[in-house]
Design a protein around this motif. Structure first.
Motif, mmCIF file in Angstrom:
data_model
loop_
_atom_site.group_PDB
_atom_site.id
_atom_site.type_symbol
_atom_site.label_atom_id
_atom_site.label_comp_id
_atom_site.label_asym_id
_atom_site.label_seq_id
_atom_site.Cartn_x
_atom_site.Cartn_y
_atom_site.Cartn_z
ATOM 1 N N ASP A 36 0.849 -1.180 0.000
ATOM 2 C CA ASP A 36 0.000 0.000 0.000
ATOM 3 C C ASP A 36 0.890 1.237 0.000
ATOM 4 O OD1 ASP A 36 -2.108 1.683 0.081
ATOM 5 O OD2 ASP A 36 -3.004 0.909 1.918
ATOM 6 N N ARG A 37 0.615 2.184 -0.886
ATOM 7 C CA ARG A 37 1.428 3.388 -1.012
ATOM 8 C C ARG A 37 0.789 4.577 -0.309
ATOM 9 N NH1 ARG A 37 3.665 3.208 -7.283
ATOM 10 N NH2 ARG A 37 4.608 1.135 -7.140
ATOM 11 N N LEU A 38 -0.003 4.296 0.691
ATOM 12 C CA LEU A 38 -0.634 5.343 1.484
ATOM 13 C C LEU A 38 -0.412 5.053 2.963
ATOM 14 C CD1 LEU A 38 -4.077 5.948 -0.278
ATOM 15 C CD2 LEU A 38 -2.121 7.486 -0.252
ATOM 16 N N THR B 112 5.915 6.554 -2.068
ATOM 17 C CA THR B 112 6.359 5.951 -3.328
ATOM 18 C C THR B 112 6.339 4.430 -3.286
ATOM 19 O OG1 THR B 112 8.639 6.121 -2.561
ATOM 20 C CG2 THR B 112 7.792 7.916 -3.930
ATOM 21 N N ASP B 113 6.275 3.856 -2.080
ATOM 22 C CA ASP B 113 6.250 2.398 -1.956
ATOM 23 C C ASP B 113 5.729 2.048 -0.562
ATOM 24 O OD1 ASP B 113 6.537 -0.265 -2.497
ATOM 25 O OD2 ASP B 113 8.594 -0.112 -3.223
ATOM 26 N N GLU B 114 5.697 0.760 -0.271
ATOM 27 C CA GLU B 114 5.213 0.283 1.023
ATOM 28 C C GLU B 114 6.075 0.808 2.171
ATOM 29 O OE1 GLU B 114 5.403 -3.988 3.364
ATOM 30 O OE2 GLU B 114 5.237 -3.967 1.184
ATOM 31 N N PRO B 115 5.482 1.319 3.259
ATOM 32 C CA PRO B 115 6.288 1.830 4.385
ATOM 33 C C PRO B 115 6.961 0.693 5.150
ATOM 34 C CG PRO B 115 3.959 1.896 4.940
ATOM 35 C CD PRO B 115 4.038 1.494 3.489
ATOM 36 N N GLN B 116 8.256 0.897 5.450
ATOM 37 C CA GLN B 116 9.014 -0.109 6.195
ATOM 38 C C GLN B 116 9.451 0.385 7.564
ATOM 39 O OE1 GLN B 116 12.319 -1.881 4.146
ATOM 40 N NE2 GLN B 116 11.025 -3.485 3.340
ATOM 41 N N HIS B 117 9.744 1.656 7.699
ATOM 42 C CA HIS B 117 10.185 2.217 8.977
ATOM 43 C C HIS B 117 9.518 3.573 9.153
ATOM 44 C CE1 HIS B 117 12.760 4.215 11.939
ATOM 45 N NE2 HIS B 117 13.084 3.005 12.355
#
Length: 650
Positions: free
Chosen positions: A229-231, A253-258
Motif C-alpha cells: 500500500d502506497r498510502l 512511493t512504496d510500502e512503508p518499512q520504517h
C-alpha cells in the motif's frame, strides 16, 4: 520511540533506541543481533541466539528508558541523584519459533526468554510505556501480555481470525491497537474491543499513535500502513463513534518499512513524520491534525541517496530518526550487515533532495575504528603455565603473536574446504559400492546440511549432485531436519526441477521430497503463497498420477487373460490322457470259493437272491438225507441243534 519492527518476508528489523538515539539495533540475514553506537559509528555489541538459523528474528522493539546500574558505584549526593540519566537497556526480539527474547545492552547478555505463550511465529512486539509489561502478536491470532518481573504470561486473548501483524500501546498505557486486516482498539483493563477500523485490503504492518490527547476530546489520532500500500492512513477516535473512515492520507512511493514521528500534544502543535519506504527513499511530513482532509498529502521533502560513481547507483535507506533539531535527521543506510549512520542536515525547502556518499570510504573508516573485545593476555618469559592434570607439568610459554599464528594454522588444518568435503563424499560413494557401510568420521549429517545450504545459495550443480545422490533414508531425514526454514522453499524448487528429469533421478528425488513434507509440513502450511510456489510440483504429480488408474485397469484385465489361458492349457493336458488299460489280469476261482464268498459277502446288486436261497435249501436237504442213511439216528437235543445251525446258515 522508534517504530515497531514488524516482520514480513523481505523486511529485516532495524530500530533506533528511544530518546537519545544512541544505539541502532539491526537483525541481519544471518540471524544475529547487532547493536551499533550512533555516536562513534562502531559496533557496540553482537548477540547470536542459539537458534538463529532455524528460529530467525522477526521483529525488534526497544523498551522504555530506565536507570541502569553498571557495576559498583560510589554513593551520590542528593544534588547528583537528580541528575541520573535514563538509558535504553532492554531489547525485545520476536522469533519465528514463537518465543520472545529479552536482551540487555547494559549486561551485554540475554536477560530472559519468554516462551509458552504462542504456537506460531511472533510478528510484532510492543512495550508498555510505564509498567514492566510487554505485548506480542503472533500467527496463532492471539495477543499475549507478558510480565517481565516474573517472566510468565499475565493474560492471553484471541484478537482476530487472521494473524496479528502489528501492535501499538497508547502513550497513557490504557489502550492497545492490534491489526491483521482489521484494526481493533482494546481496553487494556477489560481486554474488550473499544473500536474497530476497516480500510486496508492487505495485512497492516505499521501502527503508531500520532497524538497524546485523550479520546474523550476527539483529539486522539493514530496512523496505519499496510503491505503493498502506497498510502499512510490517519484515523481519528471520535467520542460519538463516527470514525469508520480515515481522515488524512499521506502519499508514498512504496510500502512503508520504517516510521518515526514526534507526537502532538495539542491542536496548535504539528506532527512531524519520517517514513522510509521499501524502495529506499525517505519522505518527511509535517501536518496539523485537526479534522478530516479530503486530498492526500504529498511529502514535504523526499530524500534519496546514491554513490559517487560515474553511473550513480541508489543507496537504500534502512531507517531514519527525527531529532530535536528540525533541520537534521539521523540516517542509517547501506547494508544490514554493515550499516552506515549519519546525522544529515536536510533542506526541507526543496521537494527532492539527493545525497551522494562514498560507501567504501565510510566502511573502511568504521572498520578501522571498531574496538575489538578479544583481549590477548601478556605473558612474561618468567611466568609458568600449568597444564591441567598432574601437578608440576609445565607448558611452553608462547608469545601472543606466535600463539595467534599457531591457532590460525590449527584452525586451518581442522577446517575443510568444499573440494575436500566433496572428495570425501566421492570416497564414501565408492566405499558404499564396494560394500563398506561406514562413512568418514569428519563427514556427518550436519556437514550434509551445510553443504546443501551452500549448494542452494551458490546454485552449484556439483555440490547439489553429491548431496542429493545420497540413498540412505536416515541421512536424508537428519539432513532435512537440520535444514533451516529459509532453505526449505529453495530445496523444494530444486527438487521440482530435478523430478522432471529421467525416472531414475525422479525416484531419488522423491525420497528427499517426502522427508521435506514430513518434517516441514507446519512451515509450508503457514506460507501465504504456497499454492503458487508448489503449483508446478502439484501439476507434474497430477499428470503422472493421471495414468495410474488406467494402468491398474489394464493390469487387472491382463491378469484375467493370463489366468484364463493358463487354465485352458491345464484342461487340454488333462483331456489327452489315454485311459485304456495296458495290462488285464484275470484270476480263476472254484465254485466252492465263489459260494463261500457269496455266503460271506452277499452281492447286494444281485436281483435273483430268492432263487439262490431256494437252491441252497434243496442242497441242504439232500445232504441231510445222505447223513441219515449213513449214520445212526441222533438224540432229540442234537437234532434241535442241527436245525438251529441250519436256520443260522440260511
Amino acid at each position: 520511540m522508534a517504530a515497531d519492527g514488524v516482520s514480513l518476508s523481505l523486511k529485516l528489523p532495524c530500530v533506533f533506541s528511544p530518546k537519545s538515539r544512541q544505539f541502532l539495533a539491526v537483525c541481519a540475514q544471518d540471524g544475529r543481533l547487532r547493536v551499533w553506537n550512533t555516536d562513534s559509528k562502531t559496533l557496540h555489541q553482537e548477540y547470536v541466539p542459539s537458534a538463529h538459523l532455524s528460529a530467525t528474528c522477526t521483529c525488534v522493539a526497544w523498551g522504555p528508558c530506565r536507570t541502569v546500574k553498571e557495576g559498583p558505584q560510589r554513593k551520590k549526593r542528593k544534588s547528583e541523584a537528580a541528575q541520573v540519566e535514563e538509558k535504553a537497556d532492554l531489547l525485545a526480539m520476536g522469533t519465528a519459533a514463537g518465543t520472545v527474547l529479552i536482551y540487555s545492552t547494559a549486561k551485554g547478555s540475554l536477560h530472559c526468554t519468554l516462551d509458552g505463550g504462542h504456537s506460531g511465529g511472533v510478528n510484532c512486539v510492543h512495550w508498555h510505556p510505564e509498567d514492566s509489561l510487554l505485548y506480542s502478536g503472533s500467527d496463532d491470532t492471539n495477543i499475549v501480555e507478558w510480565d517481565l518481573q516474573t517472566g510468565k504470561t499475565r493474560s492471553k486473548w484471541k484478537a482476530d481470525r487472521a494473524a496479528v501483524t502489528s501492535l501499538c500501546v497508547s502513550p497513557d498505557g490504557k489502550l492497545l491497537l492490534s491489526a491483521g486486516h482489521v484494526i481493533k482498539m482494546w481496553d487494556l483493563e477489560t481486554k474488550e474491543v473499544y473500536r474497530k477500523f476497516t480500510g486496508h485490503s492487505t495485512a497492516v504492518t505499521t501502527l503508531r499513535f500520532a497524538t497524546t490527547r485523550p479520546p474523550d476530546s476527539n483529539g486522539l489520532y493514530f496512523l496505519s500502513g499496510a503491505a503493498h500500500d502506497r498510502l499512510l492512513s490517519v484515523w481519528q477516535v471520535r467520542e460519538d463513534g463516527k470514525d469508520k473512515n480515515s481522515v488524512v492520507s499521506f502519499t508514498l512511493t512504496d510500502e512503508p518499512q520504517h516510521v518515526d514521528l514526534i507526537t502532538s500534544s495539542s491542536k496548535e502543535e504539528a506532527v512531524r513524520l519520517a517514513v522510509v519506504c521499501k524502495d529506499g527513499q525517505l519522505h518527511l511530513f509535517e501536518h496539523f491534525l485537526n479534522g478530516p482532509c479530503k486530498k492526500p498529502l504529498a511529502p514535504l521533502c523526499s530524500v534519496q541517496m546514491s554513490d559517487t560513481k560515474d553511473s550513480p547507483m541508489p543507496i537504500p535507506l534502512l531507517a531514519a530518526a527525527l531529532v530535536a533539531d528540525p533541520r537534521s535527521v539521523l540516517l542509517a543506510y547501506g547494508n544490514h550487515l554493515q550499516p552506515v549512520m549519519e546525522n544529515a542536515e536536510i533542506n526541507t525547502a526543496e521537494r527532492h533532495v539527493c545525497l551522494t556518499r562514498d560507501i567504501k570510504t565510510n566502511l573502511s573508516l568504521s572498520l578501522e575504528t571498531t574496538v575489538s573485545k578479544v583481549k590477548t593476555p601478556i605473558v612474561n618469559a618468567k611466568s609458568k603455565v600449568l597444564i591441567p592434570g598432574l601437578p608440576g607439568h609445565k607448558a611452553p610459554v608462547v608469545s601472543a603473536p606466535e600463539g595467534r599464528e599457531k591457532r590460525k594454522k590449527d584452525a586451518g588444518n581442522k577446517d575443510m574446504s568444499i573440494a575436500e568435503r566433496l572428495g570425501e563424499m566421492d570416497l564414501e560413494a565408492s566405499s558404499s559400492q564396494k560394500g563398506a557401510p561406514k562413512m568418514p568420521a569428519s563427514l556427518q549429517t550436519d556437514n550434509y546440511a551445510v553443504l546443501l545450504m551452500q549448494g542452494l545459495e551458490s546454485k552449484d550443480a556439483n555440490i547439489l549432485n553429491k548431496v542429493l545422490q545420497t540413498r540412505k533414508e536416515v541421512e536424508i531425514k537428519k539432513t532435512v531436519a537440520r535444514l533451516p526454514l529459509p532453505a526449505v522453499i529453495p530445496l523444494v524448487e530444486e527438487l521440482t526441477t530435478r523430478l522432471q528429469g529421467n525416472p531414475l533421478m525422479a525416484c531419488m528425488m522423491v525420497r528427499w521430497l517426502k522427508a521435506v513434507l514430513v518434517h516441514h509440513t507446519s512451515y509450508l502450511a503457514s506460507l501465504p503463497d504456497l499454492v503458487t510456489q508448489l503449483g508446478v510440483l502439484y501439476h507434474m504429480i497430477e499428470s503422472r498420477v493421471k495414468m495410474f488408474h488406467k494402468l491398474t485397469k489394464l493390469h487387472g484385465k491382463l491378469h484375467l487373460l493370463t489366468t484364463q489361458v493358463a487354465a485352458n492349457d491345464g484342461r487340454n493336458s488333462v483331456s489327452n490322457v489315454d485311459h485304456t488299460a495296458k495290462l488285464v489280469y484275470e484270476e480263476e476261482s472254484s465254485d466252492e470259493e465263489e459260494a463261500s464268498g457269496d455266503e460271506a459277502l452277499p452281492n447286494e446288486d444281485s436281483d435273483h437272491w430268492e432263487e439262490e436261497e431256494a437252491m441252497q435249501e434243496d442242497e441242504g436237504d439232500e445232504e441231510d438225507e445222505d447223513s441219515d442213511s449213513r449214520t445212526e439216528p441222533k438224540a432229540n437235543g442234537d437234532e434241535d441243534m442241527e436245525h438251529e445251525n441250519e436256520s443260522e446258515e440260511e
